[in-house]
Design a protein around this motif. Sequence first.
Motif, PDB file in Angstrom:
ATOM      1  N   VAL A   1      43.878  33.139  33.289  1.00 47.31           N
ATOM      2  CA  VAL A   1      43.121  33.980  34.224  1.00 47.31           C
ATOM      3  C   VAL A   1      42.686  35.257  33.503  1.00 47.31           C
ATOM      4  CG1 VAL A   1      43.225  35.315  36.373  1.00 47.31           C
ATOM      5  CG2 VAL A   1      44.310  33.056  36.239  1.00 47.31           C
ATOM      6  N   VAL A   2      41.396  35.564  33.594  1.00 50.29           N
ATOM      7  CA  VAL A   2      40.847  36.752  32.961  1.00 50.29           C
ATOM      8  C   VAL A   2      40.641  37.860  33.997  1.00 50.29           C
ATOM      9  CG1 VAL A   2      38.921  37.672  31.607  1.00 50.29           C
ATOM     10  CG2 VAL A   2      39.717  35.335  31.210  1.00 50.29           C
ATOM     11  N   LEU A   3      40.029  37.511  35.133  1.00 53.06           N
ATOM     12  CA  LEU A   3      39.790  38.456  36.228  1.00 53.06           C
ATOM     13  C   LEU A   3      40.249  37.830  37.534  1.00 53.06           C
ATOM     14  CD1 LEU A   3      36.097  39.393  35.357  1.00 53.06           C
ATOM     15  CD2 LEU A   3      38.077  40.820  34.936  1.00 53.06           C
ATOM     16  N   GLN A   4      40.785  38.657  38.437  1.00 52.51           N
ATOM     17  CA  GLN A   4      41.129  38.154  39.766  1.00 52.51           C
ATOM     18  C   GLN A   4      40.857  39.237  40.798  1.00 52.51           C
ATOM     19  OE1 GLN A   4      45.186  36.901  39.750  1.00 52.51           O
ATOM     20  NE2 GLN A   4      46.029  38.934  39.524  1.00 52.51           N
ATOM     21  N   VAL A   5      40.561  38.795  42.019  1.00 51.68           N
ATOM     22  CA  VAL A   5      40.254  39.718  43.106  1.00 51.68           C
ATOM     23  C   VAL A   5      41.480  39.815  44.000  1.00 51.68           C
ATOM     24  CG1 VAL A   5      38.723  40.229  45.033  1.00 51.68           C
ATOM     25  CG2 VAL A   5      37.834  39.066  43.005  1.00 51.68           C
TER      26      VAL A   5
ATOM     27  N   PRO B   1      32.264  42.327  50.667  1.00 55.50           N
ATOM     28  CA  PRO B   1      32.701  43.489  51.444  1.00 55.50           C
ATOM     29  C   PRO B   1      34.155  43.339  51.903  1.00 55.50           C
ATOM     30  CG  PRO B   1      30.611  42.630  52.276  1.00 55.50           C
ATOM     31  CD  PRO B   1      31.105  41.669  51.258  1.00 55.50           C
ATOM     32  N   GLY B   2      34.832  44.463  52.031  1.00 61.67           N
ATOM     33  CA  GLY B   2      36.209  44.441  52.514  1.00 61.67           C
ATOM     34  C   GLY B   2      37.137  45.309  51.686  1.00 61.67           C
ATOM     35  N   GLY B   3      36.613  46.034  50.708  1.00 58.17           N
ATOM     36  CA  GLY B   3      37.443  46.943  49.935  1.00 58.17           C
ATOM     37  C   GLY B   3      38.403  46.265  48.985  1.00 58.17           C
ATOM     38  N   ASN B   4      38.120  45.038  48.573  1.00 59.50           N
ATOM     39  CA  ASN B   4      39.002  44.334  47.642  1.00 59.50           C
ATOM     40  C   ASN B   4      38.949  44.973  46.255  1.00 59.50           C
ATOM     41  OD1 ASN B   4      39.711  42.422  49.609  1.00 59.50           O
ATOM     42  ND2 ASN B   4      37.840  41.265  49.197  1.00 59.50           N
ATOM     43  N   LEU B   5      39.968  44.700  45.453  1.00 58.64           N
ATOM     44  CA  LEU B   5      40.087  45.279  44.123  1.00 58.64           C
ATOM     45  C   LEU B   5      39.950  44.198  43.058  1.00 58.64           C
ATOM     46  CD1 LEU B   5      43.189  47.523  44.834  1.00 58.64           C
ATOM     47  CD2 LEU B   5      40.809  48.229  44.806  1.00 58.64           C
ATOM     48  N   LEU B   6      39.302  44.549  41.956  1.00 58.98           N
ATOM     49  CA  LEU B   6      39.154  43.636  40.825  1.00 58.98           C
ATOM     50  C   LEU B   6      40.203  43.993  39.778  1.00 58.98           C
ATOM     51  CD1 LEU B   6      37.501  41.355  39.488  1.00 58.98           C
ATOM     52  CD2 LEU B   6      36.123  43.151  38.437  1.00 58.98           C
ATOM     53  N   GLU B   7      41.025  43.027  39.410  1.00 54.55           N
ATOM     54  CA  GLU B   7      42.046  43.251  38.392  1.00 54.55           C
ATOM     55  C   GLU B   7      41.638  42.543  37.108  1.00 54.55           C
ATOM     56  OE1 GLU B   7      46.802  42.589  37.501  1.00 54.55           O
ATOM     57  OE2 GLU B   7      45.851  41.394  39.047  1.00 54.55           O
ATOM     58  N   HIS B   8      41.646  43.289  36.005  1.00 57.03           N
ATOM     59  CA  HIS B   8      41.386  42.723  34.680  1.00 57.03           C
ATOM     60  C   HIS B   8      42.727  42.255  34.117  1.00 57.03           C
ATOM     61  CE1 HIS B   8      37.178  43.986  33.806  1.00 57.03           C
ATOM     62  NE2 HIS B   8      37.431  44.789  34.825  1.00 57.03           N
TER      63      HIS B   8
END
Length: 193
Positions: free
Chosen positions: A172-176, A114-121
């Motif tokens: 790095v493949v995915l990061q928050v 929770p916290g509205g974070n975004l997932l970047e591909h």
Amino acid sequence: MSEVKIAVETRSEFGKGAARRIRRENKVPGVVYEFGLEPLHVSLPGHELSLALRTPNVLIELVIDGERSQLVIPKAVQRDPLKGFLEHVDLLMVKRGEKVQVEIPVQAEGELAPGGNLLEHVLSALPVEAEATRIPDYLTVSVAGLEAGAAIQAKDIELPAGVTLAVDGDEVVLQVLAAQAEEASADAEGDEA
């Protein structure tokens, strides 16, 4: 991994004029490459090829002039930039059991913390080496509970049997990422105090 059978015809005419004539017949000019051999120029049915190319890393069995068949995978696809129709396709001959390098789409599943974070591909597709007839359609990665600053590297992704990485494992493949709106409101509150 989906496998599609398409009947193709060899062609002996080359150049813009010949390509335009082929496209007027609702076909797509193409070239089939095999290591150490001369390229084979073919014309493929446009609709069938378009349907086949909707699946990433599709394995295509070409029936050449109704006589022989050959397995291929798409190497490069050229589309009209405005209308999107297929203009040309390069295909690479493969054999059953042969390893090929391809890019497999990465799909994230699960809810972030929770916290509205975004997932970047960072990488939407992961370069791997796999047997030509056993290329996975996609790779699934769980991002459940990850918080801002977390990253998933290539070496952290579970690969199916027979599939190996074709990229550095530390990539790095995915990061928050932390949500920007929260940071902006926190800065505004700090300025008011």
